[in-house]
Motif scaffolding. Structure first.
Motif, PDB file in Angstrom:
ATOM      1  N   THR A  59       0.840  -1.205   0.000  1.00  0.00           N
ATOM      2  CA  THR A  59       0.000   0.000   0.000  1.00  0.00           C
ATOM      3  C   THR A  59       0.868   1.245   0.000  1.00  0.00           C
ATOM      4  OG1 THR A  59      -1.751  -1.143   1.198  1.00  0.00           O
ATOM      5  CG2 THR A  59      -1.781   1.259   1.265  1.00  0.00           C
ATOM      6  N   ASN A  60       1.895   1.263   0.845  1.00  0.00           N
ATOM      7  CA  ASN A  60       2.780   2.426   0.933  1.00  0.00           C
ATOM      8  C   ASN A  60       3.488   2.697  -0.378  1.00  0.00           C
ATOM      9  OD1 ASN A  60       1.988   2.601   3.559  1.00  0.00           O
ATOM     10  ND2 ASN A  60       3.968   2.065   4.451  1.00  0.00           N
ATOM     11  N   GLN A  61       3.992   1.637  -1.020  1.00  0.00           N
ATOM     12  CA  GLN A  61       4.740   1.813  -2.255  1.00  0.00           C
ATOM     13  C   GLN A  61       3.854   2.350  -3.377  1.00  0.00           C
ATOM     14  OE1 GLN A  61       6.586  -1.946  -3.102  1.00  0.00           O
ATOM     15  NE2 GLN A  61       7.953  -1.863  -1.335  1.00  0.00           N
ATOM     16  N   ASN A  62       2.600   1.912  -3.417  1.00  0.00           N
ATOM     17  CA  ASN A  62       1.710   2.307  -4.500  1.00  0.00           C
ATOM     18  C   ASN A  62       1.049   3.657  -4.277  1.00  0.00           C
ATOM     19  OD1 ASN A  62       2.220  -0.104  -5.839  1.00  0.00           O
ATOM     20  ND2 ASN A  62       0.519  -1.166  -4.848  1.00  0.00           N
ATOM     21  N   ASN A  63       0.925   4.071  -3.013  1.00  0.00           N
ATOM     22  CA  ASN A  63       0.121   5.252  -2.714  1.00  0.00           C
ATOM     23  C   ASN A  63       0.855   6.316  -1.901  1.00  0.00           C
ATOM     24  OD1 ASN A  63      -2.476   4.263  -3.845  1.00  0.00           O
ATOM     25  ND2 ASN A  63      -2.224   2.700  -2.273  1.00  0.00           N
ATOM     26  N   LEU A  64       2.190   6.287  -1.894  1.00  0.00           N
ATOM     27  CA  LEU A  64       2.905   7.303  -1.128  1.00  0.00           C
ATOM     28  C   LEU A  64       2.516   8.690  -1.623  1.00  0.00           C
ATOM     29  CD1 LEU A  64       6.548   5.961  -0.654  1.00  0.00           C
ATOM     30  CD2 LEU A  64       4.877   6.492   1.133  1.00  0.00           C
ATOM     31  N   PRO A  65       1.994   9.537  -0.752  1.00  0.00           N
ATOM     32  CA  PRO A  65       1.590  10.872  -1.200  1.00  0.00           C
ATOM     33  C   PRO A  65       2.791  11.731  -1.543  1.00  0.00           C
ATOM     34  CG  PRO A  65       1.443  10.695   1.187  1.00  0.00           C
ATOM     35  CD  PRO A  65       1.767   9.315   0.680  1.00  0.00           C
ATOM     36  N   ALA A  66       2.631  12.564  -2.550  1.00  0.00           N
ATOM     37  CA  ALA A  66       3.704  13.501  -2.917  1.00  0.00           C
ATOM     38  C   ALA A  66       3.818  14.559  -1.838  1.00  0.00           C
ATOM     39  CB  ALA A  66       3.383  14.148  -4.259  1.00  0.00           C
ATOM     40  N   ASP A  67       5.038  14.955  -1.517  1.00  0.00           N
ATOM     41  CA  ASP A  67       5.168  16.063  -0.573  1.00  0.00           C
ATOM     42  C   ASP A  67       5.041  17.385  -1.323  1.00  0.00           C
ATOM     43  OD1 ASP A  67       7.806  16.843  -1.509  1.00  0.00           O
ATOM     44  OD2 ASP A  67       8.627  15.176  -0.343  1.00  0.00           O
ATOM     45  N   ILE A  68       4.843  18.451  -0.593  1.00  0.00           N
ATOM     46  CA  ILE A  68       4.531  19.739  -1.207  1.00  0.00           C
ATOM     47  C   ILE A  68       5.688  20.265  -2.042  1.00  0.00           C
ATOM     48  CG2 ILE A  68       4.045  22.172  -0.645  1.00  0.00           C
ATOM     49  CD1 ILE A  68       2.173  21.133   1.540  1.00  0.00           C
ATOM     50  N   SER A  69       6.923  19.940  -1.664  1.00  0.00           N
ATOM     51  CA  SER A  69       8.058  20.387  -2.473  1.00  0.00           C
ATOM     52  C   SER A  69       8.023  19.739  -3.861  1.00  0.00           C
ATOM     53  CB  SER A  69       9.382  20.072  -1.765  1.00  0.00           C
ATOM     54  OG  SER A  69       9.533  18.672  -1.561  1.00  0.00           O
ATOM     55  N   GLU A  70       7.658  18.457  -3.928  1.00  0.00           N
ATOM     56  CA  GLU A  70       7.497  17.775  -5.223  1.00  0.00           C
ATOM     57  C   GLU A  70       6.401  18.438  -6.052  1.00  0.00           C
ATOM     58  OE1 GLU A  70       7.673  13.216  -5.351  1.00  0.00           O
ATOM     59  OE2 GLU A  70       7.082  13.626  -3.287  1.00  0.00           O
ATOM     60  N   ILE A  71       5.301  18.727  -5.397  1.00  0.00           N
ATOM     61  CA  ILE A  71       4.158  19.309  -6.100  1.00  0.00           C
ATOM     62  C   ILE A  71       4.483  20.704  -6.624  1.00  0.00           C
ATOM     63  CG2 ILE A  71       1.785  20.122  -5.796  1.00  0.00           C
ATOM     64  CD1 ILE A  71       1.410  17.822  -3.784  1.00  0.00           C
ATOM     65  N   GLU A  72       5.211  21.487  -5.827  1.00  0.00           N
ATOM     66  CA  GLU A  72       5.568  22.841  -6.272  1.00  0.00           C
ATOM     67  C   GLU A  72       6.525  22.803  -7.470  1.00  0.00           C
ATOM     68  OE1 GLU A  72       4.275  25.841  -5.424  1.00  0.00           O
ATOM     69  OE2 GLU A  72       2.846  24.509  -4.442  1.00  0.00           O
ATOM     70  N   MET A  73       7.439  21.826  -7.480  1.00  0.00           N
ATOM     71  CA  MET A  73       8.322  21.673  -8.645  1.00  0.00           C
ATOM     72  C   MET A  73       7.511  21.281  -9.874  1.00  0.00           C
ATOM     73  SD  MET A  73      11.927  20.034  -7.268  1.00  0.00           S
ATOM     74  CE  MET A  73      11.222  18.703  -6.294  1.00  0.00           C
ATOM     75  N   MET A  74       6.473  20.453  -9.671  1.00  0.00           N
ATOM     76  CA  MET A  74       5.598  20.081 -10.773  1.00  0.00           C
ATOM     77  C   MET A  74       4.879  21.309 -11.331  1.00  0.00           C
ATOM     78  SD  MET A  74       2.171  17.694 -10.680  1.00  0.00           S
ATOM     79  CE  MET A  74       1.203  19.071 -10.030  1.00  0.00           C
ATOM     80  N   TYR A  75       4.369  22.161 -10.444  1.00  0.00           N
ATOM     81  CA  TYR A  75       3.668  23.361 -10.902  1.00  0.00           C
ATOM     82  C   TYR A  75       4.611  24.315 -11.646  1.00  0.00           C
ATOM     83  CZ  TYR A  75      -0.483  22.122  -8.184  1.00  0.00           C
ATOM     84  OH  TYR A  75      -1.600  21.489  -7.699  1.00  0.00           O
ATOM     85  N   SER A  76       5.847  24.420 -11.175  1.00  0.00           N
ATOM     86  CA  SER A  76       6.832  25.264 -11.872  1.00  0.00           C
ATOM     87  C   SER A  76       7.090  24.726 -13.275  1.00  0.00           C
ATOM     88  CB  SER A  76       8.143  25.308 -11.074  1.00  0.00           C
ATOM     89  OG  SER A  76       7.957  25.958  -9.839  1.00  0.00           O
ATOM     90  N   HIS A  77       7.197  23.399 -13.378  1.00  0.00           N
ATOM     91  CA  HIS A  77       7.402  22.752 -14.679  1.00  0.00           C
ATOM     92  C   HIS A  77       6.194  22.998 -15.580  1.00  0.00           C
ATOM     93  CE1 HIS A  77       8.973  18.886 -16.872  1.00  0.00           C
ATOM     94  NE2 HIS A  77       8.765  19.901 -17.693  1.00  0.00           N
ATOM     95  N   MET A  78       4.991  22.827 -15.018  1.00  0.00           N
ATOM     96  CA  MET A  78       3.765  23.051 -15.781  1.00  0.00           C
ATOM     97  C   MET A  78       3.691  24.487 -16.294  1.00  0.00           C
ATOM     98  SD  MET A  78       0.760  21.059 -13.666  1.00  0.00           S
ATOM     99  CE  MET A  78      -0.483  21.682 -14.797  1.00  0.00           C
ATOM    100  N   LYS A  79       4.033  25.431 -15.434  1.00  0.00           N
ATOM    101  CA  LYS A  79       3.951  26.844 -15.815  1.00  0.00           C
ATOM    102  C   LYS A  79       4.858  27.143 -16.990  1.00  0.00           C
ATOM    103  CE  LYS A  79       4.224  31.521 -13.861  1.00  0.00           C
ATOM    104  NZ  LYS A  79       4.405  32.301 -12.613  1.00  0.00           N
ATOM    105  N   LYS A  80       6.089  26.628 -16.950  1.00  0.00           N
ATOM    106  CA  LYS A  80       7.031  26.870 -18.035  1.00  0.00           C
ATOM    107  C   LYS A  80       6.570  26.198 -19.330  1.00  0.00           C
ATOM    108  CE  LYS A  80      11.851  26.438 -19.440  1.00  0.00           C
ATOM    109  NZ  LYS A  80      11.468  25.996 -20.794  1.00  0.00           N
ATOM    110  N   THR A  81       6.189  24.928 -19.218  1.00  0.00           N
ATOM    111  CA  THR A  81       5.778  24.180 -20.409  1.00  0.00           C
ATOM    112  C   THR A  81       4.542  24.790 -21.059  1.00  0.00           C
ATOM    113  OG1 THR A  81       6.706  22.118 -19.534  1.00  0.00           O
ATOM    114  CG2 THR A  81       5.038  21.920 -21.264  1.00  0.00           C
ATOM    115  N   LEU A  82       3.520  25.058 -20.271  1.00  0.00           N
ATOM    116  CA  LEU A  82       2.276  25.593 -20.805  1.00  0.00           C
ATOM    117  C   LEU A  82       2.428  27.022 -21.311  1.00  0.00           C
ATOM    118  CD1 LEU A  82      -0.266  24.107 -18.222  1.00  0.00           C
ATOM    119  CD2 LEU A  82       0.421  23.200 -20.456  1.00  0.00           C
ATOM    120  N   SER A  83       3.375  27.747 -20.749  1.00  0.00           N
ATOM    121  CA  SER A  83       3.674  29.090 -21.267  1.00  0.00           C
ATOM    122  C   SER A  83       4.391  28.999 -22.615  1.00  0.00           C
ATOM    123  CB  SER A  83       4.534  29.873 -20.274  1.00  0.00           C
ATOM    124  OG  SER A  83       3.837  30.132 -19.082  1.00  0.00           O
ATOM    125  N   ASP A  84       5.304  28.031 -22.716  1.00  0.00           N
ATOM    126  CA  ASP A  84       6.075  27.873 -23.961  1.00  0.00           C
ATOM    127  C   ASP A  84       5.181  27.507 -25.145  1.00  0.00           C
ATOM    128  OD1 ASP A  84       8.398  28.479 -22.653  1.00  0.00           O
ATOM    129  OD2 ASP A  84       9.086  26.405 -22.446  1.00  0.00           O
TER     130      ASP A  84
END
Length: 277
Positions: A205-230
């Motif tokens: 259960t832990n391996q399949n459902n480990l929640p992302a921490d907020i630092s991971e999520i914020e890096m994802m949003y930064s990536h999304m912002k750059k990609t979607l802007s480009d």
């Protein structure tokens, strides 16, 4: 076969996994009062973002903390909210303002119920803002859920420690109720499963459902912002407008680390295709 632990201890949220974060608390009296309120309801992880100077050693703070001085002395300080949330998976930001980007507000009881059903490997934070201005819009963007206390419109603002008492009571009550319910269920089921069975199930259960921490999520949003802007998907004059919608969608769903990797993989593929054009 007797086990050395209960399944209850591995699947239920614990109060020690909930951090209380104060953003720029203005006075040592309030910090000391918050420590006392936290200890009243079983909370132990206090984090302060740019607190008032020398808050640990002032007589006022120690007087208001009373029997919770150890919590005051062990409070951790951070330069900004993002760093305070770095190891957390979910943040509940408090606000008394309702607006375009502050919808689906939870009351303290609803927040407590939502927190109580999180797994014990899930690190959660309750974020309280400044006594005068609360949390900024940028700080609330770091939170996946917004919570508020319905007060009288004629005098809506509450004292910091008083507000925390209400939240802490509802969260503590909900967490204890869920653990009590799970304990009753475990009593009937746990004897039929061996320790290896339980450990294997929990590990999978832990391996399949480990929640992302907020630092991971914020890096994802930064990536999304750059990609979607480009690719000109975002309005260059206000790129955060649409990104706030993504934040609300993903915040409600609760992303796992695997989810974040998949989304970033999609963004990377879009980056690559765009570079070929």
């Amino acid at each position: 076969m007797a086990c050395g632990f209960s399944a209850l201890d591995t699947i239920s949220m614990k109060l020690e996994d909930i951090a209380v974060i104060l953003v720029q608390p203005m006075g040592p009296v309030n910090v000391g009062s918050v420590c006392r309120a936290m200890m009243n309801f079983g909370f132990s992880d206090l984090r302060l973002v740019n607190p008032c100077r020398d808050f640990k050693n002032t007589a006022d703070a120690r007087k208001m903390a009373l029997g919770a001085i150890s919590l005051l002395e062990h409070a951790r300080c951070y330069k900004n909210l993002e760093s305070a949330l770095k190891d957390c998976n979910t943040a509940f930001g408090t606000t008394r303002r309702i607006g375009k980007y502050r919808k689906n507000l939870l009351n303290p009881e609803q927040a407590g119920n939502k927190i109580s059903v999180l797994e014990d490997y899930h690190k959660c934070a309750l974020v309280l803002g400044r006594e005068d201005n609360g949390l900024s819009s940028d700080e609330l963007e770091l939170c996946q859920h917004f919570v508020t206390i319905p007060t009288d419109d004629a005098f809506a603002s509450m004292n910091l420690s008083h507000a925390l008492c209400i939240f802490a009571y509802e969260i503590s009550k909900a967490v204890k109720n869920v653990r009590k319910k799970n304990q009753c269920q475990d009593t009937g089921n746990i004897e039929n499963r061996t320790c290896p069975d339980i450990q294997k199930s929990i590990s999978q259960t832990n391996q399949n459902n480990l929640p992302a921490d907020i630092s991971e999520i914020e890096m994802m949003y930064s990536h999304m912002k750059k990609t979607l802007s480009d690719i000109n998907f975002l309005d260059p004059q206000n790129p955060d407008h649409l990104l706030r919608t993504f934040r609300r969608i993903f915040g409600r769903s609760g992303l796992s680390s695997r989810d974040v990797r998949i989304i970033r993989g999609l963004m990377s593929r879009m980056d690559w295709i765009n570079a070929q054009l």
